[in-house]
Design a protein around this motif. Structure first.
Motif, PDB file in Angstrom:
ATOM      1  N   ALA A 208       0.828  -1.204   0.000  1.00 32.55           N
ATOM      2  CA  ALA A 208       0.000   0.000   0.000  1.00 32.55           C
ATOM      3  C   ALA A 208       0.864   1.256   0.000  1.00 32.55           C
ATOM      4  CB  ALA A 208      -0.939  -0.009   1.201  1.00 32.55           C
ATOM      5  N   LEU A 209       1.961   1.224   0.755  1.00 26.84           N
ATOM      6  CA  LEU A 209       2.834   2.396   0.824  1.00 26.84           C
ATOM      7  C   LEU A 209       3.551   2.634  -0.499  1.00 26.84           C
ATOM      8  CD1 LEU A 209       4.171   1.768   4.418  1.00 26.84           C
ATOM      9  CD2 LEU A 209       2.863   3.791   3.695  1.00 26.84           C
ATOM     10  N   TRP A 210       4.115   1.586  -1.097  1.00 22.51           N
ATOM     11  CA  TRP A 210       4.771   1.772  -2.383  1.00 22.51           C
ATOM     12  C   TRP A 210       3.765   2.211  -3.451  1.00 22.51           C
ATOM     13  CZ3 TRP A 210       9.095   3.311  -3.765  1.00 22.51           C
ATOM     14  CH2 TRP A 210      10.300   2.844  -3.252  1.00 22.51           C
ATOM     15  N   SER A 211       2.580   1.621  -3.448  1.00 23.78           N
ATOM     16  CA  SER A 211       1.573   2.004  -4.440  1.00 23.78           C
ATOM     17  C   SER A 211       1.182   3.463  -4.280  1.00 23.78           C
ATOM     18  CB  SER A 211       0.349   1.101  -4.321  1.00 23.78           C
ATOM     19  OG  SER A 211       0.692  -0.253  -4.514  1.00 23.78           O
ATOM     20  N   ALA A 212       1.038   3.909  -3.031  1.00 22.06           N
ATOM     21  CA  ALA A 212       0.687   5.305  -2.783  1.00 22.06           C
ATOM     22  C   ALA A 212       1.807   6.247  -3.219  1.00 22.06           C
ATOM     23  CB  ALA A 212       0.371   5.504  -1.305  1.00 22.06           C
ATOM     24  N   ARG A 213       3.058   5.867  -2.952  1.00 23.53           N
ATOM     25  CA  ARG A 213       4.197   6.715  -3.350  1.00 23.53           C
ATOM     26  C   ARG A 213       4.305   6.801  -4.868  1.00 23.53           C
ATOM     27  NH1 ARG A 213       9.771   5.157  -0.596  1.00 23.53           N
ATOM     28  NH2 ARG A 213      10.346   7.300  -1.160  1.00 23.53           N
ATOM     29  N   LEU A 214       4.244   5.651  -5.527  1.00 18.52           N
ATOM     30  CA  LEU A 214       4.343   5.644  -6.984  1.00 18.52           C
ATOM     31  C   LEU A 214       3.142   6.340  -7.618  1.00 18.52           C
ATOM     32  CD1 LEU A 214       5.562   1.956  -7.501  1.00 18.52           C
ATOM     33  CD2 LEU A 214       6.963   4.032  -7.647  1.00 18.52           C
TER      34      LEU A 214
END
Length: 656
Positions: A248-254
């Motif tokens: 979820a964190l990587w998806s939100a950052r990207l």
């Protein structure tokens, strides 16, 4: 355990619901069905006309949540189509008979619908369960109920025969007749569905970029879930339609080009579940960010709330800092600073490096390559015991530096402590991780042995500030040797354990590739970054522009049979590519947006509209030579080029 074949499934998603079937639209077993909140609500769905299964002619997705199984012909002149739509609590299937002949057609349409109430984990493991047919019940609906209280309602229009899903139909010449079946899981609360959130679009000379971004945005929208008022991206369909910390964190950052709303919601959802105590079974620790959350009735191999991830805690801090720079409200950031401080304390509580050791009950590996053989020596041995993986040290370094900057920005104490800690970590990393071949080890064991497999993990070090210029150049060179025509291989072909068809030992993961691409672009290695841009666009074309979780690391990008598709961080690769291509550096608190695009552009001239920054939208174009023109943007922000000079403004922009 045999893997389910997902690569050829037609998938419709509206998290937490997903339909899966083959191209013929039938659902007859395996991984097929309609899933809602980690339980299967439809396990079998078949359509017959006069007792025969129609002959399939074509199938196509019409959006992330919808598909049409079109042109299915039963008798001369009679077409049977199935239009499918996913909705958060279930979905609809509309069966249409089209009489394209010159005479009326009288037929009997019959539908078989059944469920097995299986948890997604049981389906994934291939554990079979008996099915239950939907039966007439109260309120004119059809029902299926499980012993543990799960209930699925089937509403049918027009009403079928009283005791069977069957209709005797006469379709006049040139006309159509349709039946709609709506399945709804009724034992869980209604799911709040936020409005469509993104207007991001791109028009490029290389049309592959347009298609990849458009599909990625649609899939991210379909994978959104809510936690109260907060939005996050569920990890992927069908097995991971829930909250995963790292994913979820990587998806939100990207996905920050779509706005900060999802990043803010993700941070709040994870902060609400941040560890506060030590619990061995769940691996909870004070300050730690969780790995995954499952409903109690669908937990699979791990506890329903499980904390066994070594990287999500650092990524939490990095995501908060990125969201602040992209325009997350100051009061919303301030509310999360106690969680940031707790996360930093968890990082700082490790001895030497941020490491993990398998408890034997949870995951063997706790980095993003979390399969049992995901961390390997060059000679093929699988690393075990206490492991400090290289990318987590880079995340931790960046988190300490970013965290210190946030503490300073909000007038909180302790910033220098974390800068000093980051400097110490960088020194220890430089002494312990660099292998004789001139590249960072994928990991270091508890005894200090270097796990010397040449792996894509090193790409995550770029852009974090951990490496010196010479070290960045060395990593860029090794990544170039890991590149396939469709992205970065997770493990070098020179490694004894290399297997292009494996999960983590030679396959290609789009999110892994785009993270390295962004780092290469930020650190000035444009040739290597441009090659990865082309590789991801080629992969998009190979997979109908809906990038799967992973695929084969061979030169043909062989589908990985069990790959989830869509997967959030793979879908986010499209929007993230725009950040790299624009050379975009957003710093709303400092009042500037800086552009440093590729010159020449690897996709030709392109224009991006609807890229969200703070409360505004950015409209910017880049010509084939790399010259930037800003057409519109957020109020109160200066638009600059990499050399500090103002960007060209096509018309008066609302710059404060």
């Amino acid at each position: 355990m045999a893997q389910h074949q997902l690569h050829d499934r037609v998938t419709c998603v509206a998290a937490p619901a997903a339909w899966l079937s083959g191209p013929d639209g039938r659902m007859t077993g395996g991984a097929d069905g309609l899933f809602v909140a980690d339980r299967r609500v439809v396990a079998r769905l078949e359509v017959t006309v006069d007792g025969a299964v129609p002959d399939p002619l074509d199938a196509r997705r019409t959006g992330a949540a919808s598909a049409v199984f079109a042109g299915v012909q039963q008798a001369p002149g009679l077409l049977v189509t199935r239009a499918r739509l996913a909705e958060p609590l279930g979905g609809t299937e509309t069966v249409t008979l089209s009489n394209e002949s010159d005479e009326p057609r009288s037929v009997v349409l019959a539908v078989t619908a059944a469920t097995d109430f299986a948890a997604t984990g049981a389906v994934r493991d291939g554990r079979s369960a008996s099915t239950v047919d939907f039966a007439p019940g109260g309120g004119g609906a059809w029902w299926a109920r499980s012993a543990d209280g799960m209930a699925v309602r089937l509403d049918v229009t027009p009403p079928p025969d009283p005791d069977a899903l069957r209709w005797a139909v006469t379709v006049p010449a040139g006309q159509t007749w349709a039946a709609e079946l709506r399945f709804t899981r009724t034992d869980i609360p209604p799911v709040q569905r936020a409005k469509r959130f993104s207007t991001l679009r791109v028009a490029a000379a290389d049309a592959r970029l347009d298609a990849l971004v458009r599909t990625g945005v649609q899939d991210l929208d379909a994978l959104r879930r809510t936690d109260g008022a907060d939005i996050y991206y569920s990890a992927g369909s069908p097995w991971y339609l829930t909250l995963f910390g790292r994913d979820a964190l990587w998806s939100a950052r990207l996905g920050l080009p779509l706005g900060v709303e999802v990043a803010a919601g993700t941070l709040r959802a994870l902060a609400a579940r941040q560890g506060t105590a030590f619990h061995g079974e769940t691996e909870e620790e004070p300050g730690r960010i969780l790995h995954e959350v499952r409903p109690l009735d669908a937990a699979h191999r791990l506890p329903p709330v499980y904390y066994g991830t070594v990287d999500a805690t650092a990524l939490f801090v990095c995501t908060l800092a990125d969201a602040y720079r992209w325009g997350m409200r100051r009061d919303a950031v301030a509310a999360l600073l106690p969680n940031l401080e707790a996360a930093l304390e968890w990082l700082g509580g490790h001895d030497g490096f941020v490491a993990y050791r398998s408890t034997g009950a949870g995951l063997t590996n706790q980095g993003w390559k979390d399969s049992g053989d995901g961390v390997q020596f060059a000679d093929g041995r699988v690393a075990a015991g206490t492991l400090a993986v290289c990318e987590v040290q880079a995340y931790a370094y960046q988190a300490a530096r970013d965290g210190a900057d946030l503490l300073d920005a909000f007038g909180r104490p302790g910033a220098q402590r974390w800068r000093d800690w980051a400097d110490g970590l960088a020194e220890r990393f430089r002494a312990a991780f660099w292998c004789p071949g001139g590249y960072p080890a994928v990991a270091v064991t508890g005894t200090g042995e270097q796990v010397d497999g040449v792996a894509s993990n090193m790409g995550h070090l770029l852009g974090t500030g951990l490496l010196s210029p010479a070290e960045r150049a060395a990593v860029a060179g090794h990544l170039d040797r890991l590149r396939s025509p469709y992205g970065l291989r997770t493990l070098a072909p020179s490694s004894a354990g290399y297997d292009p068809g494996s999960y983590h030992a030679g396959s290609v993961w789009p999110h892994d590739t785009v993270i390295a691409l962004l780092g290469l672009a930020r650190d000035g290695h444009r040739r290597e970054a441009a090659a990865l841009v082309d590789a991801l666009l080629a992969a998009g074309e190979r997979f109908g522009h809906r990038l799967p979780e992973l695929y084969g690391g061979d030169d043909d990008a062989t589908p990985y049979p069990a790959a989830c598709r869509p997967q959030a961080w793979a879908a986010a690769a499209g929007p993230a590519l725009l950040v790299a291509l624009l050379g975009l550096d957003v710093d709303v608190p400092a009042g500037r947006i800086t552009f440093d695009p590729f010159a020449p552009s690897p996709v030709g001239a392109f224009r991006v509209r609807g890229l969200k920054v703070a409360d505004g939208e950015l409209d910017v174009s880049v010509d084939a030579a790399g010259a930037v023109t800003v057409h519109n943007g957020p109020i109160g922000v200066a638009f600059l080029l990499a050399d500090g000079s103002p960007a060209r403004i096509a018309r008066p922009a609302p710059v404060g």
